[in-house]
Structures are given as structure tokens and as C-alpha cells.
Design a protein around this motif. Structure first.
Motif, PDB file in Angstrom:
ATOM      1  N   PRO A  65       0.840  -1.216   0.000  1.00  0.00           N
ATOM      2  CA  PRO A  65       0.000   0.000   0.000  1.00  0.00           C
ATOM      3  C   PRO A  65       0.864   1.252   0.000  1.00  0.00           C
ATOM      4  N   ASN A  66       0.398   2.278  -0.662  1.00  0.00           N
ATOM      5  CA  ASN A  66       1.135   3.542  -0.707  1.00  0.00           C
ATOM      6  C   ASN A  66       1.161   4.191   0.677  1.00  0.00           C
ATOM      7  N   THR A  67       2.299   4.711   1.056  1.00  0.00           N
ATOM      8  CA  THR A  67       2.375   5.504   2.288  1.00  0.00           C
ATOM      9  C   THR A  67       1.995   6.940   1.957  1.00  0.00           C
ATOM     10  N   PHE A 127      -1.274   8.916 -16.529  1.00  0.00           N
ATOM     11  CA  PHE A 127      -2.170   7.779 -16.314  1.00  0.00           C
ATOM     12  C   PHE A 127      -1.602   6.841 -15.252  1.00  0.00           C
ATOM     13  N   VAL A 128      -0.306   6.544 -15.359  1.00  0.00           N
ATOM     14  CA  VAL A 128       0.335   5.644 -14.393  1.00  0.00           C
ATOM     15  C   VAL A 128       0.305   6.243 -12.991  1.00  0.00           C
ATOM     16  N   PHE A 129       0.709   7.501 -12.868  1.00  0.00           N
ATOM     17  CA  PHE A 129       0.744   8.146 -11.553  1.00  0.00           C
ATOM     18  C   PHE A 129      -0.654   8.285 -10.945  1.00  0.00           C
ATOM     19  N   LEU A 130      -1.605   8.695 -11.763  1.00  0.00           N
ATOM     20  CA  LEU A 130      -2.961   8.927 -11.264  1.00  0.00           C
ATOM     21  C   LEU A 130      -3.638   7.640 -10.825  1.00  0.00           C
ATOM     22  N   THR A 131      -3.471   6.563 -11.596  1.00  0.00           N
ATOM     23  CA  THR A 131      -4.088   5.294 -11.213  1.00  0.00           C
ATOM     24  C   THR A 131      -3.437   4.736  -9.950  1.00  0.00           C
ATOM     25  N   CYS A 132      -2.117   4.906  -9.842  1.00  0.00           N
ATOM     26  CA  CYS A 132      -1.422   4.430  -8.644  1.00  0.00           C
ATOM     27  C   CYS A 132      -1.860   5.217  -7.411  1.00  0.00           C
ATOM     28  N   TYR A 157      -4.689   7.419  -7.071  1.00  0.00           N
ATOM     29  CA  TYR A 157      -6.096   7.661  -6.778  1.00  0.00           C
ATOM     30  C   TYR A 157      -7.047   6.504  -7.116  1.00  0.00           C
ATOM     31  N   VAL A 158      -6.541   5.444  -7.746  1.00  0.00           N
ATOM     32  CA  VAL A 158      -7.419   4.332  -8.131  1.00  0.00           C
ATOM     33  C   VAL A 158      -7.135   3.076  -7.312  1.00  0.00           C
ATOM     34  N   VAL A 159      -5.870   2.622  -7.333  1.00  0.00           N
ATOM     35  CA  VAL A 159      -5.556   1.358  -6.637  1.00  0.00           C
ATOM     36  C   VAL A 159      -4.892   1.569  -5.278  1.00  0.00           C
ATOM     37  N   PHE A 160      -4.280   2.712  -5.063  1.00  0.00           N
ATOM     38  CA  PHE A 160      -3.650   3.054  -3.776  1.00  0.00           C
ATOM     39  C   PHE A 160      -2.540   2.079  -3.366  1.00  0.00           C
ATOM     40  N   HIS A 161      -2.035   1.335  -4.319  1.00  0.00           N
ATOM     41  CA  HIS A 161      -0.953   0.381  -4.084  1.00  0.00           C
ATOM     42  C   HIS A 161       0.059   0.465  -5.237  1.00  0.00           C
ATOM     43  N   GLY A 162       1.251  -0.079  -4.993  1.00  0.00           N
ATOM     44  CA  GLY A 162       2.224  -0.220  -6.079  1.00  0.00           C
ATOM     45  C   GLY A 162       3.140   0.959  -6.289  1.00  0.00           C
ATOM     46  N   SER A 163       3.131   1.930  -5.385  1.00  0.00           N
ATOM     47  CA  SER A 163       3.970   3.117  -5.599  1.00  0.00           C
ATOM     48  C   SER A 163       5.458   2.796  -5.519  1.00  0.00           C
ATOM     49  N   TYR A 164       5.812   1.694  -4.831  1.00  0.00           N
ATOM     50  CA  TYR A 164       7.225   1.308  -4.741  1.00  0.00           C
ATOM     51  C   TYR A 164       7.827   1.160  -6.137  1.00  0.00           C
ATOM     52  N   GLY A 165       7.200   0.345  -6.977  1.00  0.00           N
ATOM     53  CA  GLY A 165       7.716   0.132  -8.328  1.00  0.00           C
ATOM     54  C   GLY A 165       7.655   1.388  -9.176  1.00  0.00           C
ATOM     55  N   SER A 188       3.026 -13.531 -11.355  1.00  0.00           N
ATOM     56  CA  SER A 188       2.862 -14.543 -10.304  1.00  0.00           C
ATOM     57  C   SER A 188       1.487 -14.475  -9.652  1.00  0.00           C
ATOM     58  N   GLY A 189       0.774 -13.381  -9.861  1.00  0.00           N
ATOM     59  CA  GLY A 189      -0.551 -13.205  -9.286  1.00  0.00           C
ATOM     60  C   GLY A 189      -0.548 -12.672  -7.874  1.00  0.00           C
ATOM     61  N   ALA A 190       0.626 -12.321  -7.361  1.00  0.00           N
ATOM     62  CA  ALA A 190       0.738 -11.863  -5.972  1.00  0.00           C
ATOM     63  C   ALA A 190       0.052 -10.525  -5.723  1.00  0.00           C
ATOM     64  N   ALA A 191      -0.222  -9.771  -6.803  1.00  0.00           N
ATOM     65  CA  ALA A 191      -0.835  -8.454  -6.628  1.00  0.00           C
ATOM     66  C   ALA A 191      -2.293  -8.412  -7.064  1.00  0.00           C
ATOM     67  N   ASP A 192      -2.848  -9.552  -7.458  1.00  0.00           N
ATOM     68  CA  ASP A 192      -4.198  -9.564  -8.036  1.00  0.00           C
ATOM     69  C   ASP A 192      -5.272  -9.047  -7.076  1.00  0.00           C
ATOM     70  N   ASP A 193      -5.062  -9.188  -5.775  1.00  0.00           N
ATOM     71  CA  ASP A 193      -6.072  -8.766  -4.798  1.00  0.00           C
ATOM     72  C   ASP A 193      -6.146  -7.253  -4.632  1.00  0.00           C
ATOM     73  N   VAL A 194      -5.051  -6.555  -4.959  1.00  0.00           N
ATOM     74  CA  VAL A 194      -5.017  -5.111  -4.719  1.00  0.00           C
ATOM     75  C   VAL A 194      -4.799  -4.276  -5.986  1.00  0.00           C
ATOM     76  N   ILE A 195      -4.188  -4.867  -7.014  1.00  0.00           N
ATOM     77  CA  ILE A 195      -3.953  -4.155  -8.276  1.00  0.00           C
ATOM     78  C   ILE A 195      -4.562  -4.978  -9.406  1.00  0.00           C
ATOM     79  N   PRO A 196      -5.693  -4.549  -9.963  1.00  0.00           N
ATOM     80  CA  PRO A 196      -6.345  -5.302 -11.044  1.00  0.00           C
ATOM     81  C   PRO A 196      -5.409  -5.512 -12.234  1.00  0.00           C
ATOM     82  N   SER A 197      -5.653  -6.595 -12.946  1.00  0.00           N
ATOM     83  CA  SER A 197      -4.784  -6.940 -14.078  1.00  0.00           C
ATOM     84  C   SER A 197      -4.722  -5.827 -15.112  1.00  0.00           C
TER      85      SER A 197
END
Length: 233
Positions: free
Chosen positions: A57-59, A99-104, A106-114, A181-190
Motif C-alpha cells: 500500500p502507498n504511504t 495515467f500511471v501516476f494517477l491510477t497508482c 487515486y485508483v488502486v492506492f498500491h504499487g507506488s514502490y515500483g 505470479s498473481g501476488a498483486a491480483d487482490d489489490v492491483i487489477p490486471s
């Protein structure tokens, strides 16, 4: 903030410059105000997060860095739409990045590390690229600028090639491996991570093509100088 810097560039810092290159110079100034600070902030945001990972999750700090970059790209997008509407490549780049920044953010609230690692890789050469761009714009009317451009080009091309041509693809491969690997499927849609990967791969490919063309041009220019010196000798 970026709008204020942009206006300051136009009407104070570069007010005596040729009107044709003043907008580009103003764009470079806001890029300078974004690039290196964004790298430093992104590094701090990643280091301060003990649970960092591609699906973490994004801090609050990471969100602030994303917002900082969103503000810059929105401002620079306005610049291109007004002064360079035919530059489809840069406009497309800015829209895709937003698009990448906004979805990270304001949409999924996860994945900011990458995303922030990619931001670091993209902006770590920003300072030298903006100085190089300004020197290039002034080189036709300034011997000093022409000398700066000639001296800066080879090391800038080398660092840019290593970052975009080596580290970038390696990191994207790690991202793809994780998401598949599917490890992010619960928080970041495909559809989100697939679009992220598509945009990043396209951006890296264009960057590699751009720097390859710069190397070829530099080679041709150096060969032309050598041939000219031989004729004079």
C-alpha cells in the motif's frame, strides 16, 4: 508552484532570450525543479517504508511524491499543448505518465514502490538532460553553449544509455515477473498493471531509440570533423 516557476522563467530569468526558444527554456526550468528533487524525495519515500514491495500500500509520503510529479507533468503538458501541439511524442509521453501516476495514487492506492523506482530511473539524468537541452538551444548563437553541448554530450549519452538501456529493462523484468505470479491480483487489477507495463516498456523503447539516434548523430559529426581536418592538413 510549477506554474509560478514557469511564469518566472518566461518573464524574469529568460526575458531577454529569443522568443522562439524561451518556452523551451521555461519548460527546462520546471523540469529542473522537478527532476532532482523528485529523485531525492522518491528515494526517501522508499527507504522510509519498511514494507515496500510491488503490491505494498502507498504511504502518505509516497503519495505526496506522486502528487509532486503529477503537478509537474500537468504543467509541462499544458506547455506542450500551447507551444508545441504538434509534438505528439512528448504529449503522448506525458499523458501516459500521468495515467500511471494517477491510477497508482487515486485508483488502486498500491504499487507506488515500483512506480517510484521507475521515476528515479527516469529522472536521475534529468539535470544533465536539461542543461544539455538548454546548451543545444543556445549553441547556434553562443560559443560557450556550443562548447558545453559538445563536452556534455558523450558523458550524458553514456549515463542515459546505462540507466535507460540496462537498469530500466532489468527492473521492468522484475515487475513483470512479480505481477505474472498473481501476488498483486487482490489489490492491483490486471488491467492496471498490464497498462503500466505496456506504458513503461513503450517509454523505455522510445528512450533507447532516441539515445541510439543521438549516438549515431554524434558519430557522424565526429567523423565529419576528422575528415575536415584531414582536408585542411
Amino acid at each position: 508552484m510549477f506554474f509560478a516557476i514557469y511564469l518566472t522563467a518566461h518573464f524574469i530569468f529568460f526575458r531577454n532570450w529569443n522568443p522562439k526558444i524561451r518556452p523551451e527554456a521555461a519548460s527546462c526550468l520546471i523540469s529542473l525543479a522537478h527532476g532532482t528533487p523528485a529523485v531525492i524525495l522518491a528515494c526517501r519515500a522508499i527507504i522510509s517504508d519498511d514494507t515496500h514491495g510491488f503490491a505494498s500500500p502507498n504511504t502518505d509520503f509516497q503519495n505526496s511524491v506522486l502528487e509532486y510529479s503529477i503537478a509537474y507533468f500537468l504543467m509541462d503538458l499544458c506547455h506542450y499543448l500551447i507551444f508545441n501541439p504538434s509534438d505528439v511524442l512528448f504529449i503522448g509521453h506525458h499523458l501516459a505518465t500521468l495515467f500511471v501516476f494517477l491510477t497508482c495514487r487515486y485508483v488502486v492506492f498500491h504499487g507506488s514502490y515500483g512506480i517510484l523506482i521507475l521515476l528515479i530511473l527516469a529522472e536521475i539524468t534529468s539535470f544533465f538532460q536539461n542543461i544539455w537541452t538548454l546548451a543545444s538551444a543556445l549553441s547556434a548563437n553562443s560559443k560557450v553553449a556550443a562548447q558545453v553541448f559538445d563536452v556534455l554530450s558523450p558523458p550524458f549519452y553514456a549515463v542515459y544509455s546505462i540507466v535507460r538501456g540496462l537498469f530500466g529493462p532489468i527492473f521492468v523484468y522484475k515487475m513483470v515477473e512479480f505481477f505474472l505470479s498473481g501476488a498483486a491480483d487482490d489489490v492491483i487489477p490486471s488491467w492496471v498493471w498490464i497498462s503500466w507495463i505496456f506504458i513503461v516498456v513503450a517509454a523505455i523503447s522510445v528512450s533507447i531509440l532516441w539515445i541510439s539516434n543521438r549516438w549515431f548523430q554524434l558519430y557522424r559529426e565526429r567523423i565529419a570533423v576528422i575528415e575536415k581536418e584531414k582536408k585542411i592538413g
